[in-house]
Motif scaffolding. Structure first.
Motif, PDB file in Angstrom:
ATOM      1  N   PRO A  33      55.773  31.013  29.521  1.00  0.00           N
ATOM      2  CA  PRO A  33      54.788  32.002  29.859  1.00  0.00           C
ATOM      3  C   PRO A  33      54.635  32.916  28.485  1.00  0.00           C
ATOM      4  O   PRO A  33      55.684  33.071  27.569  1.00  0.00           O
ATOM      5  N   GLY A  34      53.683  33.544  28.401  1.00  0.00           N
ATOM      6  CA  GLY A  34      53.307  34.367  27.141  1.00  0.00           C
ATOM      7  C   GLY A  34      51.737  34.485  27.187  1.00  0.00           C
ATOM      8  O   GLY A  34      51.141  34.282  27.747  1.00  0.00           O
ATOM      9  N   ILE A  35      51.504  35.291  26.001  1.00  0.00           N
ATOM     10  CA  ILE A  35      50.147  35.648  25.619  1.00  0.00           C
ATOM     11  C   ILE A  35      49.813  34.570  24.407  1.00  0.00           C
ATOM     12  O   ILE A  35      50.536  34.816  23.389  1.00  0.00           O
ATOM     13  N   TYR A  36      48.757  33.946  24.611  1.00  0.00           N
ATOM     14  CA  TYR A  36      48.465  32.921  23.775  1.00  0.00           C
ATOM     15  C   TYR A  36      47.131  33.060  22.934  1.00  0.00           C
ATOM     16  O   TYR A  36      46.320  33.602  23.647  1.00  0.00           O
ATOM     17  N   GLU A  37      46.759  32.723  21.783  1.00  0.00           N
ATOM     18  CA  GLU A  37      45.541  32.594  21.073  1.00  0.00           C
ATOM     19  C   GLU A  37      45.218  31.104  20.951  1.00  0.00           C
ATOM     20  O   GLU A  37      45.986  30.553  20.125  1.00  0.00           O
ATOM     21  N   LYS A  56      37.721  31.534  19.458  1.00  0.00           N
ATOM     22  CA  LYS A  56      39.043  31.897  19.901  1.00  0.00           C
ATOM     23  C   LYS A  56      38.876  32.272  21.303  1.00  0.00           C
ATOM     24  O   LYS A  56      38.174  32.994  21.675  1.00  0.00           O
ATOM     25  N   TRP A  57      40.054  31.843  21.800  1.00  0.00           N
ATOM     26  CA  TRP A  57      40.158  32.272  23.220  1.00  0.00           C
ATOM     27  C   TRP A  57      41.833  32.852  23.568  1.00  0.00           C
ATOM     28  O   TRP A  57      42.635  32.065  23.048  1.00  0.00           O
ATOM     29  N   ARG A  58      41.832  33.945  24.186  1.00  0.00           N
ATOM     30  CA  ARG A  58      42.800  34.704  24.481  1.00  0.00           C
ATOM     31  C   ARG A  58      43.525  34.262  26.091  1.00  0.00           C
ATOM     32  O   ARG A  58      42.761  34.482  26.906  1.00  0.00           O
ATOM     33  N   VAL A  59      44.617  33.845  26.155  1.00  0.00           N
ATOM     34  CA  VAL A  59      45.173  33.511  27.390  1.00  0.00           C
ATOM     35  C   VAL A  59      46.401  34.137  27.714  1.00  0.00           C
ATOM     36  O   VAL A  59      47.539  34.063  27.089  1.00  0.00           O
ATOM     37  N   ARG A  87      51.414  31.526  20.109  1.00  0.00           N
ATOM     38  CA  ARG A  87      52.024  32.571  21.130  1.00  0.00           C
ATOM     39  C   ARG A  87      51.957  33.724  20.206  1.00  0.00           C
ATOM     40  O   ARG A  87      52.315  33.977  19.061  1.00  0.00           O
ATOM     41  N   VAL A  88      51.114  34.968  20.508  1.00  0.00           N
ATOM     42  CA  VAL A  88      51.059  36.112  20.083  1.00  0.00           C
ATOM     43  C   VAL A  88      52.023  37.262  20.650  1.00  0.00           C
ATOM     44  O   VAL A  88      52.290  38.367  20.110  1.00  0.00           O
ATOM     45  N   SER A  89      52.432  36.962  21.901  1.00  0.00           N
ATOM     46  CA  SER A  89      53.308  37.892  22.381  1.00  0.00           C
ATOM     47  C   SER A  89      53.885  37.346  23.781  1.00  0.00           C
ATOM     48  O   SER A  89      53.428  36.185  24.301  1.00  0.00           O
ATOM     49  N   ASP A  90      54.794  38.045  24.341  1.00  0.00           N
ATOM     50  CA  ASP A  90      55.530  37.806  25.484  1.00  0.00           C
ATOM     51  C   ASP A  90      54.613  38.070  26.703  1.00  0.00           C
ATOM     52  O   ASP A  90      54.808  37.495  27.805  1.00  0.00           O
TER      53      ASP A  90
END
Length: 164
Positions: free
Chosen positions: A54-58, A105-108, A161-164
């Protein structure tokens, strides 16, 4: 690679050599004039793992939009989880028709995988991502449900991965 089952017969998805860079191969999605809601292509078997936890991804991809018609104003990337649930994320195309490659770019956020107005589909649909999550393909909606045809080229798909 395969186009969606409901695609018009002239829609093609294939690996081709990049005309601008000898030895580099890219994914090519091309289609003829037709009426419909979108054009799309998925890998026959899900590809590279994009997310293992899990996390925030670009997600980034190089896309050649030189032959992208004006009726396509956004591009969706599709990912599939280990339960065969497909999630789709969209980003605008602001330079359709311009020559050369551009980075999209897509942020997920895997903790809240369905953006507003989105839905998932597949075998085990529960709206939650089951890891690992793999790259599946691309789709593009058609403005006014018609197109005069076009081509998109894709290269260098990656996730950070840009953040938890």
């Amino acid at each position: 690679m395969a186009v969606e089952g409901n695609a018009v017969e002239e829609t093609k998805c294939e690996i081709v050599e990049d005309a601008a860079k000898a030895g580099n191969h890219v994914m090519k999605l091309s289609w003829e004039a037709h009426s419909g809601s979108h054009v799309a292509a998925n890998l026959a078997t899900p590809g590279a793992i994009l997310f293992r936890e899990p996390g925030i991804y670009e997600i980034t991809a190089k896309v050649n939009v030189e032959q992208c018609p004006p009726e396509i104003q956004a591009l969706a990337i599709r990912v599939v989880d280990s339960g065969n649930e497909t999630f789709q994320y969209t980003t605008p195309i602001v330079n359709a028709g311009e020559p050369g490659w551009t980075e999209l770019k897509w942020r997920v956020d895997t903790n809240a995988p369905l953006p507003d107005g989105s839905k998932s589909w597949g075998e085990r649909v529960d709206g939650a991502m089951d890891f690992p999550v793999r790259f599946l393909g691309f789709g593009a909606g058609l403005k006014d449900w018609k197109t005069d045809g076009g081509t998109l080229l894709f290269d260098d798909i990656s996730a950070t991965r840009v953040s938890d």
